[in-house]
Motif scaffolding. Structure first.
Motif, PDB file in Angstrom:
ATOM      1  N   LYS A  79     -54.278 -35.416  10.257  1.00  0.00           N
ATOM      2  CA  LYS A  79     -53.256 -36.271   9.627  1.00  0.00           C
ATOM      3  C   LYS A  79     -53.919 -37.405   8.847  1.00  0.00           C
ATOM      4  O   LYS A  79     -54.964 -37.933   9.232  1.00  0.00           O
ATOM      5  CB  LYS A  79     -52.333 -36.853  10.697  1.00  0.00           C
ATOM      6  CG  LYS A  79     -53.044 -37.725  11.725  1.00  0.00           C
ATOM      7  CD  LYS A  79     -52.125 -38.152  12.845  1.00  0.00           C
ATOM      8  CE  LYS A  79     -52.898 -39.002  13.867  1.00  0.00           C
ATOM      9  NZ  LYS A  79     -52.066 -39.409  15.000  1.00  0.00           N
ATOM     10  N   CYS A 103     -47.646 -32.857   9.713  1.00  0.00           N
ATOM     11  CA  CYS A 103     -48.881 -32.646  10.476  1.00  0.00           C
ATOM     12  C   CYS A 103     -48.557 -32.270  11.915  1.00  0.00           C
ATOM     13  O   CYS A 103     -48.111 -33.118  12.701  1.00  0.00           O
ATOM     14  CB  CYS A 103     -49.742 -33.909  10.446  1.00  0.00           C
ATOM     15  SG  CYS A 103     -49.922 -34.616   8.796  1.00  0.00           S
ATOM     16  N   SER A 110     -46.760 -34.910   3.928  1.00  0.00           N
ATOM     17  CA  SER A 110     -47.613 -34.075   4.778  1.00  0.00           C
ATOM     18  C   SER A 110     -46.961 -33.970   6.154  1.00  0.00           C
ATOM     19  O   SER A 110     -46.727 -34.990   6.813  1.00  0.00           O
ATOM     20  CB  SER A 110     -49.010 -34.691   4.916  1.00  0.00           C
ATOM     21  OG  SER A 110     -49.612 -34.861   3.647  1.00  0.00           O
TER      22      SER A 110
END
Length: 466
Positions: free
Chosen positions: A133, A89, A87
């Motif tokens: 996040k 973020c 991910s």
């Protein structure tokens, strides 16, 4: 040195590789002007998530530097922690670049495929707002140091296999047998070799009136729940045979020995790098140990400051260390500037011709021996090879210290043997004194107690008796 609009003051450059761009110094100096928060989260098995907080520029003039910085950072985190979901973020553009890299046909397609094989699930890159996040979730677990009962420790190397029989913490028998796992396609060869070693050690325990209570295995490769997910030891075994006979090879061996002896024997399998770090921790009586073995490849293990392993891959042979655009390519992954070409016999072989050494050996091991023989005779060309590797190492340990809480680094492997190993450590220590004075540790060789513990004896301590 100026690299991607980042000024990098470098005091120490390898004599035989003047273009070397220490990735640790690039990271450090890139960060000086970055202001836009970015978090990289990496998810792996068991719902565990590692998070890394950093900053980027997010400006047009630094777009190339931003993309390169995050690409190298994601690559390092993946091969350090392992994972199947990344991910990004805080920046959609950077996330899109990473997603394109980790796609079929992308620049990191190999890494994507490797992680999918390890975790048996699709590899995903997603973009999230910074305030969305993920939270970090880590579950470190205690490893080894169990000494009670009769134990077998098996260490599977690429050129030899070692086994130890241990009774209540005292090794009563050890043997080392040459084998050729990387060149054999029939998995029965590997299984029979493992069984021969286990049976020999079991007989020694029984001869002493003991009981075989546990088996611990140290093996190159990635192991999850005692299953072999990926391992160079079984390089020639086809996928179908691998899935059928290799993935569970150590649990099958434990089951067969259990059947022969008439009672259940538990088995625990761990990466050989982690077991080498465990051997160091047991020998020193301390934690926060990184073990680095420089041989056929670069094998790394880590025991954290609490004496635990973190469930990380620690496959730093494939983590980047050098930013120069024409760095040597790793044939396996197709990427450049990764540790395997700097901290293995490949690193020696790469540098030797640049020092004016003409290598004639047929195999990499023979070529390494040629350079070692020259070093034993105090050949100045060989010394330049080892000094250059020492510069690489000093800079790279500064990089590793950004990601690991390290108190001791123990250097092992055939590249570190003899006078050359001493030069590598002396040079690396000097580089760290001058370039990374805030890093407290310096590379060291295992002491005699650590050598006596040994990898296979440390492996024997892996299972906890219930």
């Amino acid at each position: 040195m100026n690299f991607l609009n980042v000024d990098i003051p470098v005091k120490n450059v390898p004599e035989l590789d003047k273009g070397f761009v220490p990735l640790g110094l690039f990271f450090k100096n890139y960060q000086k002007g970055a202001a836009k928060p970015l978090c990289i989260a990496v998810e792996r098995s068991g719902g565990q998530i590692g998070t890394y907080e950093t900053k980027i520029y997010g400006t047009p003039e630094m777009e190339q530097a931003d993309a390169y910085y995050v690409d190298r950072l994601v690559k390092f985190l993946l091969w350090s922690w392992g994972g199947f979901k990344v991910s990004i973020c805080g920046d959609d553009n950077v996330a899109a670049a990473i997603r394109a890299a980790y796609s079929e046909g992308g620049s990191r397609a190999f890494d994507k495929g490797f992680m999918e094989q390890v975790y048996e699930t699709e590899f995903i890159v997603e973009s999230l707002p910074y305030d969305k996040k993920p939270e970090a979730v880590q579950r470190a677990e205690s490893i080894g140091r169990h000494l009670d009962g009769g134990r077998i420790g098996f260490d599977a190397g690429g050129s030899d296999r070692k086994v130890s029989a241990v009774l209540d913490g005292e090794p009563i028998y050890s043997e080392e047998v040459v084998w050729f796992p990387k060149t054999i396609s029939n998995p029965d060869y590997h299984f029979e070799g493992i069984m021969a070693a286990l049976s020999t050690a079991a007989a020694k325990i029984l001869e002493k009136g003991g009981h075989v209570d546990a088996i611990g295995v140290s093996s190159a490769g990635v192991y999850i729940d005692n299953k072999c997910m990926v391992a160079s030891l079984f390089l020639k075994v086809g996928k179908d045979e691998f899935d059928k006979k290799v993935k569970n090879i150590y649990t099958r061996a434990a089951e067969q020995l259990s059947s022969q002896l008439g009672y259940h024997i538990p088995v625990v399998v761990a990466n050989d790098g982690d077991v080498s770090a465990l051997a160091g921790a047991m020998g020193l009586g301390e934690n926060g140990i990184m073990g680095i073995a420089m041989g056929t490849s670069e094998a790394v293990g880590y025991v954290d400051t609490e004496g635990n392993i973190c469930g990380w891959l620690n496959e730093l042979a494939f983590a980047p260390v050098d930013g120069q655009p024409d760095a040597m390519e790793d044939e396996w992954s197709g990427d450049i500037g990764c540790g395997v070409k700097y901290f293995s016999q490949d690193g020696v072989i790469k540098l030797a011709p640049r020092a004016g050494i003409e290598l004639t050996g047929a195999s990499p091991a023979e070529k390494l021996k040629e350079v070692q023989a020259l070093m034993a005779a105090d050949d100045a060309r060989a010394k330049a090879v080892y000094e250059s590797i020492g510069v690489y190492l000093g800079h790279t340990l500064g990089l590793y210290a950004m990601f690991y809480d390290i108190r001791h680094v123990q250097m092992m492997g055939r590249v570190m043997s003899g006078k050359g190993g001493d030069i590598i450590m002396e040079t690396a220590s000097r580089v760290m004194d001058e370039e990374y004075p805030d890093v407290a540790f310096r590379p060291e060789a295992p002491d005699e107690k650590t050598r006596r513990v040994g990898q296979s004896a440390a492996a024997a301590s892996l299972p906890e008796l219930k």
